[in-house]
Design a protein around this motif. Sequence first.
Motif, mmCIF file in Angstrom:
data_model
loop_
_atom_site.group_PDB
_atom_site.id
_atom_site.type_symbol
_atom_site.label_atom_id
_atom_site.label_comp_id
_atom_site.label_asym_id
_atom_site.label_seq_id
_atom_site.Cartn_x
_atom_site.Cartn_y
_atom_site.Cartn_z
ATOM 1 N N VAL A 50 -7.572 -1.439 0.197
ATOM 2 C CA VAL A 50 -7.906 -2.235 1.378
ATOM 3 C C VAL A 50 -7.439 -1.534 2.645
ATOM 4 C CG1 VAL A 50 -7.492 -4.430 2.540
ATOM 5 C CG2 VAL A 50 -7.890 -4.393 0.073
ATOM 6 N N ARG A 51 -6.216 -1.016 2.647
ATOM 7 C CA ARG A 51 -5.697 -0.342 3.845
ATOM 8 C C ARG A 51 -6.467 0.939 4.143
ATOM 9 N NH1 ARG A 51 0.080 2.574 4.011
ATOM 10 N NH2 ARG A 51 -1.139 3.961 2.684
ATOM 11 N N THR A 52 -6.804 1.707 3.112
ATOM 12 C CA THR A 52 -7.521 2.959 3.331
ATOM 13 C C THR A 52 -8.921 2.708 3.860
ATOM 14 O OG1 THR A 52 -6.252 3.935 1.514
ATOM 15 C CG2 THR A 52 -8.201 5.126 2.256
ATOM 16 N N ARG A 53 -9.584 1.689 3.348
ATOM 17 C CA ARG A 53 -10.916 1.376 3.864
ATOM 18 C C ARG A 53 -10.842 0.907 5.317
ATOM 19 N NH1 ARG A 53 -15.322 0.314 0.236
ATOM 20 N NH2 ARG A 53 -16.085 -1.127 1.823
ATOM 21 N N ARG A 54 -9.849 0.101 5.669
ATOM 22 C CA ARG A 54 -9.705 -0.332 7.057
ATOM 23 C C ARG A 54 -9.445 0.872 7.970
ATOM 24 N NH1 ARG A 54 -11.603 -4.012 5.022
ATOM 25 N NH2 ARG A 54 -11.147 -6.237 5.237
ATOM 26 N N ALA A 65 0.821 -1.206 0.000
ATOM 27 C CA ALA A 65 0.000 0.000 0.000
ATOM 28 C C ALA A 65 0.858 1.261 0.000
ATOM 29 C CB ALA A 65 -0.939 -0.012 1.201
ATOM 30 N N SER A 66 1.973 1.239 0.734
ATOM 31 C CA SER A 66 2.852 2.409 0.766
ATOM 32 C C SER A 66 3.561 2.625 -0.567
ATOM 33 C CB SER A 66 3.875 2.258 1.885
ATOM 34 O OG SER A 66 3.236 2.101 3.137
ATOM 35 N N ALA A 67 3.813 1.546 -1.303
ATOM 36 C CA ALA A 67 4.511 1.666 -2.583
ATOM 37 C C ALA A 67 3.585 2.005 -3.736
ATOM 38 C CB ALA A 67 5.245 0.359 -2.900
ATOM 39 N N ALA A 68 2.283 2.049 -3.502
ATOM 40 C CA ALA A 68 1.327 2.280 -4.590
ATOM 41 C C ALA A 68 1.527 3.623 -5.293
ATOM 42 C CB ALA A 68 -0.104 2.149 -4.062
ATOM 43 N N PRO A 69 1.664 4.754 -4.586
ATOM 44 C CA PRO A 69 1.846 6.020 -5.312
ATOM 45 C C PRO A 69 3.076 6.040 -6.206
ATOM 46 C CG PRO A 69 1.249 6.435 -3.028
ATOM 47 C CD PRO A 69 1.550 4.975 -3.123
ATOM 48 N N GLY A 70 4.205 5.532 -5.713
ATOM 49 C CA GLY A 70 5.414 5.525 -6.534
ATOM 50 C C GLY A 70 5.294 4.614 -7.741
ATOM 51 N N ILE A 71 4.682 3.437 -7.562
ATOM 52 C CA ILE A 71 4.535 2.513 -8.692
ATOM 53 C C ILE A 71 3.570 3.079 -9.730
ATOM 54 C CG2 ILE A 71 3.649 0.233 -9.320
ATOM 55 C CD1 ILE A 71 4.878 -0.875 -6.844
ATOM 56 N N LEU A 101 -11.096 -10.549 0.963
ATOM 57 C CA LEU A 101 -11.220 -11.366 -0.236
ATOM 58 C C LEU A 101 -12.146 -10.720 -1.247
ATOM 59 C CD1 LEU A 101 -10.512 -13.999 -1.676
ATOM 60 C CD2 LEU A 101 -12.458 -15.071 -0.505
ATOM 61 N N ASP A 102 -13.241 -10.149 -0.750
ATOM 62 C CA ASP A 102 -14.175 -9.469 -1.648
ATOM 63 C C ASP A 102 -13.511 -8.290 -2.341
ATOM 64 O OD1 ASP A 102 -16.363 -8.532 -2.978
ATOM 65 O OD2 ASP A 102 -17.414 -7.788 -1.206
ATOM 66 N N LEU A 103 -12.730 -7.511 -1.595
ATOM 67 C CA LEU A 103 -12.062 -6.352 -2.185
ATOM 68 C C LEU A 103 -11.003 -6.766 -3.206
ATOM 69 C CD1 LEU A 103 -11.655 -4.121 1.004
ATOM 70 C CD2 LEU A 103 -13.295 -3.819 -0.860
ATOM 71 N N TRP A 104 -10.220 -7.795 -2.876
ATOM 72 C CA TRP A 104 -9.162 -8.220 -3.791
ATOM 73 C C TRP A 104 -9.747 -8.813 -5.076
ATOM 74 C CZ3 TRP A 104 -4.043 -7.286 -3.782
ATOM 75 C CH2 TRP A 104 -3.478 -6.807 -2.606
ATOM 76 N N LEU A 105 -10.754 -9.660 -4.941
ATOM 77 C CA LEU A 105 -11.346 -10.251 -6.141
ATOM 78 C C LEU A 105 -12.093 -9.205 -6.959
ATOM 79 C CD1 LEU A 105 -12.680 -13.668 -4.773
ATOM 80 C CD2 LEU A 105 -10.581 -13.218 -6.074
ATOM 81 N N ALA A 161 0.953 -2.201 -10.723
ATOM 82 C CA ALA A 161 0.142 -1.051 -10.343
ATOM 83 C C ALA A 161 -1.227 -1.485 -9.826
ATOM 84 C CB ALA A 161 -0.008 -0.105 -11.533
ATOM 85 N N ALA A 162 -1.823 -2.487 -10.474
ATOM 86 C CA ALA A 162 -3.133 -2.966 -10.028
ATOM 87 C C ALA A 162 -3.061 -3.599 -8.640
ATOM 88 C CB ALA A 162 -3.687 -3.963 -11.043
ATOM 89 N N VAL A 163 -2.019 -4.385 -8.386
ATOM 90 C CA VAL A 163 -1.885 -5.051 -7.082
ATOM 91 C C VAL A 163 -1.650 -4.031 -5.976
ATOM 92 C CG1 VAL A 163 -0.468 -6.646 -5.745
ATOM 93 C CG2 VAL A 163 -1.112 -7.228 -8.081
ATOM 94 N N THR A 164 -0.742 -3.089 -6.186
ATOM 95 C CA THR A 164 -0.449 -2.096 -5.148
ATOM 96 C C THR A 164 -1.630 -1.151 -4.926
ATOM 97 O OG1 THR A 164 0.631 -0.742 -6.853
ATOM 98 C CG2 THR A 164 2.029 -2.181 -5.515
ATOM 99 N N ALA A 165 -2.345 -0.792 -5.997
ATOM 100 C CA ALA A 165 -3.516 0.063 -5.824
ATOM 101 C C ALA A 165 -4.613 -0.650 -5.039
ATOM 102 C CB ALA A 165 -4.042 0.508 -7.191
ATOM 103 N N THR A 166 -4.755 -1.950 -5.260
ATOM 104 C CA THR A 166 -5.736 -2.715 -4.477
ATOM 105 C C THR A 166 -5.334 -2.782 -3.019
ATOM 106 O OG1 THR A 166 -6.242 -4.033 -6.446
ATOM 107 C CG2 THR A 166 -6.939 -4.914 -4.322
ATOM 108 N N ALA A 167 -4.034 -2.978 -2.748
ATOM 109 C CA ALA A 167 -3.567 -2.973 -1.358
ATOM 110 C C ALA A 167 -3.816 -1.620 -0.702
ATOM 111 C CB ALA A 167 -2.078 -3.328 -1.308
ATOM 112 N N TRP A 168 -3.613 -0.539 -1.451
ATOM 113 C CA TRP A 168 -3.914 0.796 -0.915
ATOM 114 C C TRP A 168 -5.405 0.934 -0.607
ATOM 115 C CZ3 TRP A 168 -7.320 4.377 -2.754
ATOM 116 C CH2 TRP A 168 -7.292 5.640 -2.159
#
Length: 275
Positions: free
Chosen positions: A145-149, A74-80, A162-166, A136-143
């Motif tokens: 999930v973390r932001t919603r939490r 999630a932290s690497a999403a903006p740079g990627i 699982l719902d968010l990732w899928l 980019a898609a994987v890191t943006a999804t991690a961002w």
Amino acid sequence: MTTPGRPRQWQWVAHPPWRQPTDTARPPQPRYRSGPAWGSTTPRYPATPRWGLPLVAIPRRLETEPAPARALLASAAPGILTSAYVWLIGTAIAHGLRYLALAVYANRVAPWWIDAVTTALVWVTGGVSLVVAVCAAVTATAWLVRTRRRVFEPGTDPRSRLDLWLGSLVVVVNFFRLPVYLEELRRASPRAPSRSALRRWWAAWAINVVAVAVAFWRSTGDGPQAAADTVLFTAIAALAAAWAVHQTRSVMRSFDDPSPRFTRRLIAAGIVDRR
């Protein structure tokens, strides 16, 4: 408290409340010396002197726990995403050069080095673009999930990981599920983009999907004209993808930046006396 022999001098003696103070021996008078304190030699000790050092335990340095992999992604999403934007622009330029070479040498044989360089640029940039898009898609999804939490704390996110990732990574499904996830996040977060910004983001991704579909459809054709059209449509798809990545980065930044409602304050400059 007792009075020593000399007048105007006092000596404080601690004693229990049930007993009177007793006479104590006076401390010896200080002796004064002249000249160097240690003579002509430097004092030496067989071991390190320890007088005056308190008997305290030196605390052990606490080891910091490594951050989980999801937090690192999630932290690497903006740079990627920024790197993906730059690379997609370069991919569009490489395909544009290839199409220009095909158009200029449509009726004659192109020099071998022009054909080799433009072909290599197309294959290298196209192959790396797929890897960059997946990262980019994987890191943006991690961002996401973390932001919603973080937004739903101290409660829990109504949607599972699982719902968010899928819903974010499965092709075609993410085209319809991602806007729902972002709209829920926009309503729950005090720092959120406007609804028009989310619509621009969705429109950018829709144009990108259409451009990729057209480029893939044209690549199934035969002949040199179909190959040239494929290169042109791929360049357009790369530009559309770069625009979509830019819109995604803007949406992520709007969720991370402070709300404009808290950027201005009214400060009292003073009181005016109107008498």
